[in-house]
Enzyme design. Structure first.
Site, PDB file in Angstrom:
ATOM      1  N   PHE A  36       0.688  -1.034 -12.832  1.00 10.06           N
ATOM      2  CA  PHE A  36      -0.314  -1.709 -12.015  1.00 10.06           C
ATOM      3  C   PHE A  36      -1.305  -0.659 -11.508  1.00 10.06           C
ATOM      4  CE2 PHE A  36      -2.039  -4.220  -8.544  1.00 10.06           C
ATOM      5  CZ  PHE A  36      -2.108  -5.481  -9.126  1.00 10.06           C
ATOM      6  N   ASN A  37      -2.579  -0.947 -11.589  1.00  5.26           N
ATOM      7  CA  ASN A  37      -3.643   0.019 -11.281  1.00  5.26           C
ATOM      8  C   ASN A  37      -3.590   1.218 -12.228  1.00  5.26           C
ATOM      9  OD1 ASN A  37      -4.906  -1.386  -9.107  1.00  5.26           O
ATOM     10  ND2 ASN A  37      -3.244  -0.742  -7.765  1.00  5.26           N
ATOM     11  N   TRP A  55       6.440  -1.601  -6.491  1.00  2.00           N
ATOM     12  CA  TRP A  55       7.650  -2.260  -6.002  1.00  2.00           C
ATOM     13  C   TRP A  55       8.880  -1.815  -6.795  1.00  2.00           C
ATOM     14  CZ3 TRP A  55       8.991  -5.185  -1.932  1.00  2.00           C
ATOM     15  CH2 TRP A  55      10.159  -5.932  -2.010  1.00  2.00           C
ATOM     16  N   GLU A  56       8.716  -1.571  -8.089  1.00  2.00           N
ATOM     17  CA  GLU A  56       9.826  -1.221  -8.967  1.00  2.00           C
ATOM     18  C   GLU A  56      10.165   0.263  -8.975  1.00  2.00           C
ATOM     19  OE1 GLU A  56       8.304  -5.121  -9.867  1.00  2.00           O
ATOM     20  OE2 GLU A  56       7.207  -3.220  -9.924  1.00  2.00           O
ATOM     21  N   ILE A  79      -3.431  -0.659  -3.392  1.00  2.00           N
ATOM     22  CA  ILE A  79      -4.753  -0.752  -2.782  1.00  2.00           C
ATOM     23  C   ILE A  79      -4.761  -1.937  -1.828  1.00  2.00           C
ATOM     24  CG2 ILE A  79      -7.232  -1.047  -3.208  1.00  2.00           C
ATOM     25  CD1 ILE A  79      -6.722   0.178  -6.027  1.00  2.00           C
ATOM     26  N   THR A  90      -4.580  -9.606   2.182  1.00  2.00           N
ATOM     27  CA  THR A  90      -3.330 -10.203   2.649  1.00  2.00           C
ATOM     28  C   THR A  90      -2.368  -9.088   3.081  1.00  2.00           C
ATOM     29  OG1 THR A  90      -2.224 -10.115   0.499  1.00  2.00           O
ATOM     30  CG2 THR A  90      -3.636 -12.047   0.931  1.00  2.00           C
ATOM     31  N   HIS A  93       0.258  -8.268   1.778  1.00  2.00           N
ATOM     32  CA  HIS A  93       0.989  -7.788   0.609  1.00  2.00           C
ATOM     33  C   HIS A  93       1.026  -6.259   0.562  1.00  2.00           C
ATOM     34  CE1 HIS A  93       1.405  -6.971  -3.813  1.00  2.00           C
ATOM     35  NE2 HIS A  93       2.366  -7.860  -3.650  1.00  2.00           N
ATOM     36  N   ARG A 100      -8.473  10.522  -5.208  1.00  2.00           N
ATOM     37  CA  ARG A 100      -7.177  11.193  -5.149  1.00  2.00           C
ATOM     38  C   ARG A 100      -6.506  11.311  -6.522  1.00  2.00           C
ATOM     39  NH1 ARG A 100      -8.592   8.959  -0.632  1.00  2.00           N
ATOM     40  NH2 ARG A 100      -7.873   9.707   1.385  1.00  2.00           N
ATOM     41  N   LYS A 149      -3.346  13.895  -6.672  1.00  2.00           N
ATOM     42  CA  LYS A 149      -2.097  13.776  -5.919  1.00  2.00           C
ATOM     43  C   LYS A 149      -0.889  13.722  -6.846  1.00  2.00           C
ATOM     44  CE  LYS A 149      -4.405  13.895  -2.142  1.00  2.00           C
ATOM     45  NZ  LYS A 149      -4.505  15.145  -1.411  1.00  2.00           N
TER      46      LYS A 149
END
Length: 171
Positions: free
Chosen positions: A35-36, A70-71, A94, A98, A100, A139, A147
């Site tokens: 993701f991202n 999350w994983e 990011i 919400t 989240h 970053r 990073k």
């Protein structure tokens, strides 16, 4: 007494370290969230470059992907049980409109800390928690450095710290 040396990252930012750090002979896992991916791929490249620049053989660096931040804790838990000297966890959360962001960023952060403490395996924290895409790219090899590189350097330093303790305990 060892004197401080300066290691310069591929992004031009220097990190002070005590003595010299060699990744030679150590095994590393880099686990990156898909993701991202435009951000996390750059962070993973930076992490790998750091380890290679510090003497790790390409064959001693294994790359893994998971769906998202999350994983990361579960993946690092499995990797910690497989003989790696250090793991670098790469992700990017990011902020949106919400809550989240808080749930995912907090759970991933706490989970990674828990795995590190329970396993004793250093986990480089390459999880960006940012407000927007501009901060993320800054970053991930932009004006704020990489990073991923920095988290790999921290993981290397802690792996050497742990190895030094085990060697010192035997003498």
């Amino acid at each position: 007494m060892q004197r401080a040396q300066r290691r310069v990252s591929n992004a031009g930012f220097a990190s002070p370290v005590i003595g010299s750090m060699s990744a030679s002979g150590l095994r590393f896992a880099i686990v990156s969230a898909r993701f991202n991916a435009a951000v996390t791929d750059r962070l993973a490249v930076g992490a790998r470059a750091c380890l290679v620049d510090h003497g790790a053989r390409a064959s001693d660096i294994e790359m893994f992907n998971v769906p998202g931040a999350w994983e990361l804790p579960l993946a690092t838990r499995h990797l910690a049980a497989n003989g790696f000297d250090a793991i670098i966890a790469i992700g990017c959360v990011i902020r949106g409109d919400t809550p989240h962001f808080e749930y995912v960023a907090g759970a991933a952060t706490n989970g990674l800390a828990q795995v590190q403490m329970e396993s004793g395996i250093p986990i480089g924290f390459g999880l960006l928690t940012v407000e927007d895409n501009d901060q993320a790219f800054a970053r991930a090899g932009g004006r704020e450095g990489n990073k991923g590189w920095e988290s790999a350097l921290a993981a290397l330093e802690m792996a050497l710290f742990a190895r030094g303790l085990s060697v010192n305990a035997l003498t």
